[in-house]
Design a protein around this motif. Structure first.
Motif, PDB file in Angstrom:
ATOM      1  N   ASP A 201       0.745  -1.080   0.007  1.00 40.69           N
ATOM      2  CA  ASP A 201      -0.199   0.082  -0.020  1.00 40.69           C
ATOM      3  C   ASP A 201       0.657   1.347  -0.170  1.00 40.69           C
ATOM      4  OD1 ASP A 201       1.010  -0.396   2.508  1.00 40.69           O
ATOM      5  OD2 ASP A 201      -0.982   0.569   3.826  1.00 40.69           O
ATOM      6  N   ALA A 202       2.172   1.305  -0.290  1.00 39.42           N
ATOM      7  CA  ALA A 202       3.238   2.123  -0.385  1.00 39.42           C
ATOM      8  C   ALA A 202       2.802   3.671  -1.471  1.00 39.42           C
ATOM      9  CB  ALA A 202       3.959   2.099  -0.892  1.00 39.42           C
ATOM     10  N   GLU A 203       2.545   4.459  -0.554  1.00 33.61           N
ATOM     11  CA  GLU A 203       2.582   6.045  -1.272  1.00 33.61           C
ATOM     12  C   GLU A 203       3.005   6.276  -2.346  1.00 33.61           C
ATOM     13  OE1 GLU A 203       0.887  10.914  -0.558  1.00 33.61           O
ATOM     14  OE2 GLU A 203       2.176   9.905   1.070  1.00 33.61           O
ATOM     15  N   VAL A 204       4.090   4.821  -2.606  1.00 27.18           N
ATOM     16  CA  VAL A 204       4.979   5.928  -3.862  1.00 27.18           C
ATOM     17  C   VAL A 204       4.446   4.958  -5.597  1.00 27.18           C
ATOM     18  CG1 VAL A 204       6.016   3.525  -4.155  1.00 27.18           C
ATOM     19  CG2 VAL A 204       7.365   5.593  -5.439  1.00 27.18           C
ATOM     20  N   PHE A 205       3.791   3.965  -5.094  1.00 27.16           N
ATOM     21  CA  PHE A 205       2.864   3.038  -6.006  1.00 27.16           C
ATOM     22  C   PHE A 205       1.369   4.228  -6.530  1.00 27.16           C
ATOM     23  CE2 PHE A 205       4.273  -0.561  -3.984  1.00 27.16           C
ATOM     24  CZ  PHE A 205       5.572  -0.483  -4.828  1.00 27.16           C
ATOM     25  N   ARG A 206       0.934   5.321  -5.912  1.00 25.99           N
ATOM     26  CA  ARG A 206      -0.550   6.157  -6.422  1.00 25.99           C
ATOM     27  C   ARG A 206       0.470   7.464  -6.518  1.00 25.99           C
ATOM     28  NH1 ARG A 206      -1.590   4.259  -0.973  1.00 25.99           N
ATOM     29  NH2 ARG A 206      -0.909   6.262   0.067  1.00 25.99           N
ATOM     30  N   ARG A 207       1.736   8.186  -6.471  1.00 22.22           N
ATOM     31  CA  ARG A 207       2.220   9.040  -7.025  1.00 22.22           C
ATOM     32  C   ARG A 207       3.089   8.778  -8.064  1.00 22.22           C
ATOM     33  NH1 ARG A 207       2.724  13.698  -3.231  1.00 22.22           N
ATOM     34  NH2 ARG A 207       1.926  12.854  -2.082  1.00 22.22           N
ATOM     35  N   LEU A 208       3.506   7.350  -7.928  1.00 25.70           N
ATOM     36  CA  LEU A 208       3.456   7.702  -9.783  1.00 25.70           C
ATOM     37  C   LEU A 208       3.344   6.054 -10.123  1.00 25.70           C
ATOM     38  CD1 LEU A 208       8.122   7.552  -8.755  1.00 25.70           C
ATOM     39  CD2 LEU A 208       6.859   9.839  -9.375  1.00 25.70           C
ATOM     40  N   PRO A 209       2.145   6.403 -11.241  1.00 21.04           N
ATOM     41  CA  PRO A 209       1.912   5.069 -12.438  1.00 21.04           C
ATOM     42  C   PRO A 209       2.715   4.141 -12.932  1.00 21.04           C
ATOM     43  CG  PRO A 209       0.397   7.225 -12.146  1.00 21.04           C
ATOM     44  CD  PRO A 209       1.778   7.767 -11.386  1.00 21.04           C
ATOM     45  N   GLY A 210       3.238   2.792 -12.579  1.00 23.34           N
ATOM     46  CA  GLY A 210       3.866   2.206 -13.720  1.00 23.34           C
ATOM     47  C   GLY A 210       4.793   2.248 -12.087  1.00 23.34           C
ATOM     48  N   PHE A 211       5.063   2.621 -11.060  1.00 17.70           N
ATOM     49  CA  PHE A 211       6.479   2.562 -10.480  1.00 17.70           C
ATOM     50  C   PHE A 211       6.092   1.115 -10.173  1.00 17.70           C
ATOM     51  CE2 PHE A 211       8.644   1.657  -6.880  1.00 17.70           C
ATOM     52  CZ  PHE A 211      10.198   3.194  -7.270  1.00 17.70           C
ATOM     53  N   GLN A 212       7.304   0.183 -10.220  1.00 15.03           N
ATOM     54  CA  GLN A 212       7.546  -1.407 -10.409  1.00 15.03           C
ATOM     55  C   GLN A 212       7.966  -1.610  -8.506  1.00 15.03           C
ATOM     56  OE1 GLN A 212       5.584  -3.999 -12.525  1.00 15.03           O
ATOM     57  NE2 GLN A 212       5.061  -2.109 -13.269  1.00 15.03           N
ATOM     58  N   PRO A 213       7.341  -2.747  -8.260  1.00 11.13           N
ATOM     59  CA  PRO A 213       8.194  -3.290  -7.003  1.00 11.13           C
ATOM     60  C   PRO A 213       9.380  -3.794  -7.652  1.00 11.13           C
ATOM     61  CG  PRO A 213       6.117  -3.546  -7.029  1.00 11.13           C
ATOM     62  CD  PRO A 213       6.507  -3.091  -8.390  1.00 11.13           C
ATOM     63  N   ILE A 214      10.719  -3.133  -6.222  1.00  8.31           N
ATOM     64  CA  ILE A 214      12.101  -3.111  -6.151  1.00  8.31           C
ATOM     65  C   ILE A 214      12.046  -5.028  -5.579  1.00  8.31           C
ATOM     66  CG2 ILE A 214      14.555  -2.717  -5.565  1.00  8.31           C
ATOM     67  CD1 ILE A 214      13.546   0.016  -6.387  1.00  8.31           C
ATOM     68  N   PRO A 215      12.792  -5.205  -6.142  1.00  7.48           N
ATOM     69  CA  PRO A 215      13.259  -7.129  -5.031  1.00  7.48           C
ATOM     70  C   PRO A 215      14.154  -6.608  -4.067  1.00  7.48           C
ATOM     71  CG  PRO A 215      14.078  -7.122  -7.346  1.00  7.48           C
ATOM     72  CD  PRO A 215      13.960  -5.672  -7.361  1.00  7.48           C
ATOM     73  N   PHE A 216      13.612  -5.812  -2.927  1.00  6.80           N
ATOM     74  CA  PHE A 216      15.104  -5.153  -2.086  1.00  6.80           C
ATOM     75  C   PHE A 216      15.326  -7.138  -1.212  1.00  6.80           C
ATOM     76  CE2 PHE A 216      16.552  -3.834   1.603  1.00  6.80           C
ATOM     77  CZ  PHE A 216      16.929  -2.818   1.568  1.00  6.80           C
ATOM     78  N   GLU A 217      14.431  -7.203  -1.493  1.00  2.13           N
ATOM     79  CA  GLU A 217      14.856  -8.937  -0.047  1.00  2.13           C
ATOM     80  C   GLU A 217      15.856  -9.734  -0.807  1.00  2.13           C
ATOM     81  OE1 GLU A 217      11.218  -9.443  -2.820  1.00  2.13           O
ATOM     82  OE2 GLU A 217      12.357  -8.153  -1.940  1.00  2.13           O
ATOM     83  N   LYS A 218      15.761  -9.709  -1.981  1.00  2.36           N
ATOM     84  CA  LYS A 218      17.247 -10.073  -2.596  1.00  2.36           C
ATOM     85  C   LYS A 218      17.803 -10.087  -3.183  1.00  2.36           C
ATOM     86  CE  LYS A 218      13.453 -12.541  -5.439  1.00  2.36           C
ATOM     87  NZ  LYS A 218      12.988 -13.364  -7.062  1.00  2.36           N
ATOM     88  N   MET A 219      18.672  -8.601  -2.914  1.00  2.00           N
ATOM     89  CA  MET A 219      19.360  -8.030  -3.471  1.00  2.00           C
ATOM     90  C   MET A 219      21.065  -8.658  -2.300  1.00  2.00           C
ATOM     91  SD  MET A 219      17.775  -3.995  -4.300  1.00  2.00           S
ATOM     92  CE  MET A 219      16.669  -3.753  -5.598  1.00  2.00           C
ATOM     93  N   GLY A 220      22.469  -8.034  -2.353  1.00  2.81           N
ATOM     94  CA  GLY A 220      23.312  -8.325  -1.838  1.00  2.81           C
ATOM     95  C   GLY A 220      23.676  -9.600  -1.287  1.00  2.81           C
TER      96      GLY A 220
END
Length: 211
Positions: A177-196
């Protein structure tokens, strides 16, 4: 360059530094789906977290910048400097690499990469721009320098929480429900849990992360 977590990079010494640095007129690159936390320092120059030295038509898309002193930086080249580079100056061996090792004036390069047509003979006064779309900049001191085109309607600059799971603990995953998805239509989730870094047969322990 995609799906990386860059953090705690930079020092105010010298002319500045970057997390991602495209050098010597390099262009046509894409930086997508990365998380940058406290990266880059403008120093006495035009550096940014993602930095372009001379190049154009680079794209920063769908990235998250958090507490970066300047998110996007560039040091554009004018017509004269581009002319020197195309003739073999500025550390650019383009005559050999683009005409002898390959020939970008012929197919398949002109058909597969039409933007290469006329690259070695640019028009005087040609616009040279880098582009930024669907990026979120959180508590960054500056947005950009140089020739980055950062339209307010295509990027979100905020001092608030765009919807992180737990930024205080370094968890920059975005809630559904992050606000960024409303503010920037088309913004895709970033797989942060798979990084590093991750544990496997060759890496039995992980180093402590700075905060």
């Amino acid at each position: 360059m995609r799906y990386n977590y860059w953090h705690h990079i930079g020092s105010p010494m010298g002319h500045g530094n970057a997390a991602v640095y495209f050098d010597d007129g390099d262009g046509g690159d894409t930086v997508v789906g990365n998380v940058f936390y406290r990266c880059g320092d403008p120093g006495r120059g035009s550096f940014g977290t993602v930095f372009s030295h001379g190049g154009h038509d680079n794209l920063a898309e769908n990235n998250v910048f958090v507490e970066c002193k300047r998110a996007l930086g560039s040091a554009p080249w004018d017509d004269q400097r581009w002319k020197r580079a195309l003739e073999g100056g500025e550390g650019c061996d383009w005559q050999n690499r683009l005409l002898k090792e390959v020939d970008i004036t012929r197919p398949p390069y002109t058909t597969r990469y039409p933007s290469l047509i006329g690259f070695l003979n640019p028009r005087p006064g040609q616009a040279r721009i880098n582009h930024a779309v669907r990026n979120v900049l959180v508590s960054c001191a500056e947005v950009k320098s140089g020739n980055w085109q950062v339209k307010p309607e295509e990027n979100w600059v905020t001092e608030g929480d765009p919807g992180f799971v737990d930024a205080a603990k370094g968890d920059f995953r975005l809630r559904p429900d992050a606000e960024v998805f409303r503010r920037l239509p088309g913004f895709q989730p970033i797989p942060f849990e798979k990084m590093g870094l991750y544990l496997d047969a060759y890496r039995r322990t992980l180093p402590a992360e700075p905060r």
